[in-house]
Design an enzyme around this catalytic site. Structure first.
Site, PDB file in Angstrom:
ATOM      1  N   SER A 142       0.840  -1.205   0.000  1.00 21.53           N
ATOM      2  CA  SER A 142       0.000   0.000   0.000  1.00 21.53           C
ATOM      3  C   SER A 142       0.868   1.246   0.000  1.00 21.53           C
ATOM      4  CB  SER A 142      -0.893   0.008   1.242  1.00 21.53           C
ATOM      5  OG  SER A 142      -1.571   1.240   1.355  1.00 21.53           O
ATOM      6  N   TYR A 155      -1.775  -0.535  10.187  1.00 22.70           N
ATOM      7  CA  TYR A 155      -2.012  -0.998   8.807  1.00 22.70           C
ATOM      8  C   TYR A 155      -0.757  -0.755   7.958  1.00 22.70           C
ATOM      9  CZ  TYR A 155      -3.981  -1.223   4.086  1.00 22.70           C
ATOM     10  OH  TYR A 155      -4.211  -1.535   2.764  1.00 22.70           O
TER      11      TYR A 155
HETATM   12  P1  NDP Z   1     -11.574  -5.860  -0.359  1.00 20.93           P
HETATM   13  O1  NDP Z   1     -12.110  -5.723   1.018  1.00 20.93           O
HETATM   14  O2  NDP Z   1     -12.514  -5.755  -1.500  1.00 20.93           O
HETATM   15  O3  NDP Z   1     -10.773  -7.210  -0.526  1.00 20.93           O
HETATM   16  C1  NDP Z   1     -10.077  -7.811   0.536  1.00 20.93           C
HETATM   17  C2  NDP Z   1      -9.981  -9.293   0.232  1.00 20.93           C
HETATM   18  O4  NDP Z   1      -9.244  -9.928   1.280  1.00 20.93           O
HETATM   19  C3  NDP Z   1     -11.344  -9.963   0.155  1.00 20.93           C
HETATM   20  O5  NDP Z   1     -11.363 -10.831  -0.958  1.00 20.93           O
HETATM   21  C4  NDP Z   1     -11.417 -10.756   1.443  1.00 20.93           C
HETATM   22  O6  NDP Z   1     -12.156 -11.948   1.231  1.00 20.93           O
HETATM   23  C5  NDP Z   1      -9.944 -11.092   1.665  1.00 20.93           C
HETATM   24  N1  NDP Z   1      -9.658 -11.450   3.049  1.00 20.93           N
HETATM   25  C6  NDP Z   1      -9.748 -10.692   4.155  1.00 20.93           C
HETATM   26  N2  NDP Z   1      -9.431 -11.414   5.246  1.00 20.93           N
HETATM   27  C7  NDP Z   1      -9.123 -12.658   4.800  1.00 20.93           C
HETATM   28  C8  NDP Z   1      -8.724 -13.863   5.440  1.00 20.93           C
HETATM   29  N3  NDP Z   1      -8.567 -13.946   6.763  1.00 20.93           N
HETATM   30  N4  NDP Z   1      -8.502 -14.942   4.672  1.00 20.93           N
HETATM   31  C9  NDP Z   1      -8.670 -14.887   3.331  1.00 20.93           C
HETATM   32  N5  NDP Z   1      -9.033 -13.793   2.677  1.00 20.93           N
HETATM   33  C10 NDP Z   1      -9.264 -12.683   3.403  1.00 20.93           C
HETATM   34  O7  NDP Z   1     -10.449  -4.734  -0.472  1.00 20.93           O
HETATM   35  P2  NDP Z   1      -9.292  -4.480  -1.552  1.00 20.93           P
HETATM   36  O8  NDP Z   1      -9.553  -5.178  -2.810  1.00 20.93           O
HETATM   37  O9  NDP Z   1      -9.078  -3.018  -1.552  1.00 20.93           O
HETATM   38  O10 NDP Z   1      -8.044  -5.138  -0.799  1.00 20.93           O
HETATM   39  C11 NDP Z   1      -7.103  -5.981  -1.440  1.00 20.93           C
HETATM   40  C12 NDP Z   1      -5.718  -5.631  -0.957  1.00 20.93           C
HETATM   41  O11 NDP Z   1      -5.387  -4.314  -1.403  1.00 20.93           O
HETATM   42  C13 NDP Z   1      -5.549  -5.613   0.557  1.00 20.93           C
HETATM   43  O12 NDP Z   1      -4.327  -6.238   0.899  1.00 20.93           O
HETATM   44  C14 NDP Z   1      -5.492  -4.131   0.892  1.00 20.93           C
HETATM   45  O13 NDP Z   1      -4.779  -3.889   2.062  1.00 20.93           O
HETATM   46  C15 NDP Z   1      -4.800  -3.602  -0.345  1.00 20.93           C
HETATM   47  N6  NDP Z   1      -4.937  -2.168  -0.600  1.00 20.93           N
HETATM   48  C16 NDP Z   1      -6.166  -1.616  -0.867  1.00 20.93           C
HETATM   49  C17 NDP Z   1      -6.273  -0.256  -1.088  1.00 20.93           C
HETATM   50  C18 NDP Z   1      -7.583   0.401  -1.349  1.00 20.93           C
HETATM   51  O14 NDP Z   1      -7.646   1.649  -1.374  1.00 20.93           O
HETATM   52  N7  NDP Z   1      -8.655  -0.320  -1.594  1.00 20.93           N
HETATM   53  C19 NDP Z   1      -5.097   0.615  -1.069  1.00 20.93           C
HETATM   54  C20 NDP Z   1      -3.860  -0.078  -0.820  1.00 20.93           C
HETATM   55  C21 NDP Z   1      -3.796  -1.418  -0.598  1.00 20.93           C
HETATM   56  P3  NDP Z   1     -13.125 -12.676   2.273  1.00 20.93           P
HETATM   57  O15 NDP Z   1     -13.725 -11.618   3.151  1.00 20.93           O
HETATM   58  O16 NDP Z   1     -14.102 -13.370   1.385  1.00 20.93           O
HETATM   59  O17 NDP Z   1     -12.235 -13.628   3.004  1.00 20.93           O
END
Ligand code: NDP
Length: 246
Positions: A142, A155
């Site tokens: 990030s 975070y």
């Molecule tokens: P989302 O919340 O849409 O996606 C997060 C994903 O992580 C979901 O598919 C969720 O699936 C999965 N997840 C969370 N906890 C678990 C777990 N314990 N086991 C397996 N899967 C898990 O957000 P984003 O797409 O934005 O996030 C994706 C990545 O991008 C993250 O690492 C986030 O930190 C990073 N990011 C996002 C930014 C933004 O502005 N959106 C900016 C910078 C980085 P489920 O709940 O089905 O398990």
């Protein structure tokens, strides 16, 4: 092997946002994708969508805080498609609050998912990559780890911990077998902040995402760019921000 076509790619956090967009982008370009997350129904409809357009996809309900789940995900890729070329460790959670609020449970949860989850993925895929003499770790970090701002301390810390591990891994892999890429998004319109506990922080983050955020497809294209490089080229880190993000 360069290009995306024909590669086998496992993606964690594939049930929504950046992970789901990446699955579609890579499958459209001919990769076989193996999707992991906890919400199986979401994964199942994504698999159906990809297969419906002629793509190859498998899914597994995975909790990245469980080491054995990552081993199963990697095993599924190898069983169904014969190998694993890329592990996209994308699952992540964010909790926004000043350090002094002492949201210790939220700190633990972020460390478990964002750090341990990535390390467990490395532990699962490394033996396969070494046996194949080829493999690529792509991990979503990030911009919050690059520009530190209040309320994002833990975070950002988790993301910088992972960035550090990837850089060390890169230096330890000068035989060229293992490549590492940190994908570093700024604001992206996803569900990431929907579970932030503090309602004020949640609304502020949602508003910033709505006003500034780019589509997850922009990040997916960056992942594809990193993966499609020839084997002697390693993209260390890609930063993908909204043009108007400060
Ligand atoms: P989302 O919340 O849409 O996606 C997060 C994903 O992580 C979901 O598919 C969720 O699936 C999965 N997840 C969370 N906890 C678990 C777990 N314990 N086991 C397996 N899967 C898990 O957000 P984003 O797409 O934005 O996030 C994706 C990545 O991008 C993250 O690492 C986030 O930190 C990073 N990011 C996002 C930014 C933004 O502005 N959106 C900016 C910078 C980085 P489920 O709940 O089905 O398990």
């Amino acid at each position: 092997m360069s290009g995306v076509d024909g590669k086998v790619v496992a993606i964690t956090g594939a049930s929504s946002g950046i992970g789901a967009a990446t699955a579609i982008e890579l499958a459209d370009r001919g990769a076989a994708v193996v999707l992991g997350a906890r919400r199986g129904e979401r994964l199942a409809s994504l698999v159906e969508r990809i297969r419906g357009t002629g793509g190859r996809a498998e899914m597994l309900e995975v909790d990245v805080t469980r080491r054995e789940d990552l081993a199963e995900l990697v095993g599924l890729a190898v069983d169904r498609f014969g190998r694993l070329d890329v592990l996209v460790s994308n699952a992540g959670i964010a909790s926004l609050a000043p350090v002094a609020d002492l949201e210790v449970d939220a700190w633990d949860a972020m460390i478990d998912v964002n750090v341990r989850g990535v390390l467990y993925g490395i532990a699962a895929a490394m033996p396969v990559f070494r046996a194949q003499e080829r493999g690529h770790f792509v991990t979503t970090v990030s911009t919050s780890g690059l520009k530190i701002v209040p309320t994002q301390a833990v975070y950002a810390g988790t993301k910088n911990a992972v960035r550090t591990v990837l850089e060390a891994l890169r230096q330890e892999s000068t035989d060229g077998v293992v490549r590492t890429t940190a994908i570093s998004p700024g604001y992206v319109r996803t569900e990431l902040v929907d579970n932030v506990a503090d309602p004020d922080q949640r609304e502020a983050a949602r508003q910033a995402m709505a006003e500034l955020g780019i589509d997850p497809e922009a990040v997916a294209r960056a992942v594809a760019f990193a993966i499609e490089q020839p084997e002697d080229v390693e993209i260390g880190e890609l930063v993908i921000r909204p043009a108007r993000q400060g």
